[in-house]
Design a protein around this motif. Structure first.
Motif, short mmCIF file in Angstrom:
data_model
loop_
_atom_site.label_atom_id
_atom_site.label_comp_id
_atom_site.label_asym_id
_atom_site.label_seq_id
_atom_site.Cartn_x
_atom_site.Cartn_y
_atom_site.Cartn_z
N PRO A 103 45.58 23.98 7.56
CA PRO A 103 44.98 24.82 6.52
C PRO A 103 45.70 24.76 5.17
N LEU A 104 45.85 23.56 4.64
CA LEU A 104 46.44 23.43 3.31
C LEU A 104 45.32 23.43 2.27
N PRO A 105 45.52 24.09 1.13
CA PRO A 105 44.44 24.26 0.14
C PRO A 105 43.79 22.96 -0.34
N PHE A 106 44.57 21.85 -0.40
CA PHE A 106 43.94 20.62 -0.90
C PHE A 106 42.90 20.08 0.08
N VAL B 244 52.59 15.36 7.21
CA VAL B 244 53.87 14.89 6.66
C VAL B 244 54.43 15.87 5.63
N ILE B 245 53.60 16.28 4.67
CA ILE B 245 54.15 17.13 3.60
C ILE B 245 54.41 18.56 4.06
N SER B 246 53.81 18.97 5.17
CA SER B 246 54.04 20.34 5.64
C SER B 246 55.12 20.41 6.71
N ARG B 247 55.42 19.31 7.41
CA ARG B 247 56.33 19.37 8.56
C ARG B 247 57.56 18.48 8.46
#
Length: 218
Positions: free
Chosen positions: A84-87, A151-154
């Motif tokens: 659930p990332l905004p992008f 990748v960018i969240s974890r």
């Protein structure tokens, strides 16, 4: 359940050794570079692929391995199917309160630009490569966005020291992961305008769940 965080049932004191994961189980761009097929693909792409995109491709490549499945398969089963990332949201899915925050809106657009630029730059070239590292169904814009969001969240940023005097691998230490959370920094790295300062992103099974609460709390 998929994608759930880790909850402490007892008080964890400072300095307590909670868990350790051997480096052989870290998913990094180096895993892709050492693969017979993906390593050749990275060399074929040369300077047109950055370190973050290498890790994204490695994640997709390993997650679609068959007969035998990747050694990382149990880890992949723990990852959420939807991040659930905004992008990842469509315009009509943005909450009204979100739209009122200029910084959130600009960050969303910047992250979306990172994913779109790297996808546009790489997907067609990778699928057209004679190495045939990916089936077309395994490398779609949606799957690229999913892997990038993982990748960018974890991922954690690590930095390796030079090897020892007897040719050892050297030590590994945590680096400034927050830099890779900045979409402007990512765009600079992707465009080749900024070096990664010797840092690399790695996905570490188990450890990456420590900052992912069930309700999004850290």
């Amino acid at each position: 359940p998929r994608g759930r965080g880790i909850a402490a049932l007892e008080t964890i004191k400072t300095g307590h050794h909670l868990m350790s994961v051997p480096e052989s189980l870290w998913l990094s761009a180096g895993v892709g570079e050492s693969d017979d097929v993906l390593g050749k693909l990275f060399k074929e792409l040369k300077d047109d692929i950055d370190g973050v995109s290498k890790l994204v491709l490695t994640l997709l490549y390993e997650s679609h391995r068959e007969a035998p499945k990747s050694k990382f398969w149990p880890y992949f089963c723990s990852l959420p199917l939807n991040v659930p990332l905004p992008f990842m949201w469509e315009e009509d899915q943005l909450p009204p309160d979100f739209k009122k925050e200029p910084l959130l809106v600009s960050h969303r657009l910047a992250y979306k630009a990172v994913v779109d630029i790297t996808g546009t730059k790489l997907l067609e070239r990778v699928l057209a490569s004679p190495l045939q590292a990916f089936k077309e169904t395994h490398l779609t814009p949606n799957k690229w966005a999913w892997a990038f969001s993982i990748v960018i969240s974890r991922a954690f940023a690590v930095k390796r020291s030079a090897g020892g005097m007897f040719g050892g691998k050297g030590s590994v230490s945590l680096a400034n992961t927050s830099a890779f959370k900045d979409p402007e920094y990512l765009l600079s790295v992707i465009d080749g305008n900024k070096q990664d300062d010797g840092m690399e992103l790695v996905l570490i099974p188990g450890i990456d769940m420590l900052n992912h609460g069930e309700e999004g709390a850290e």
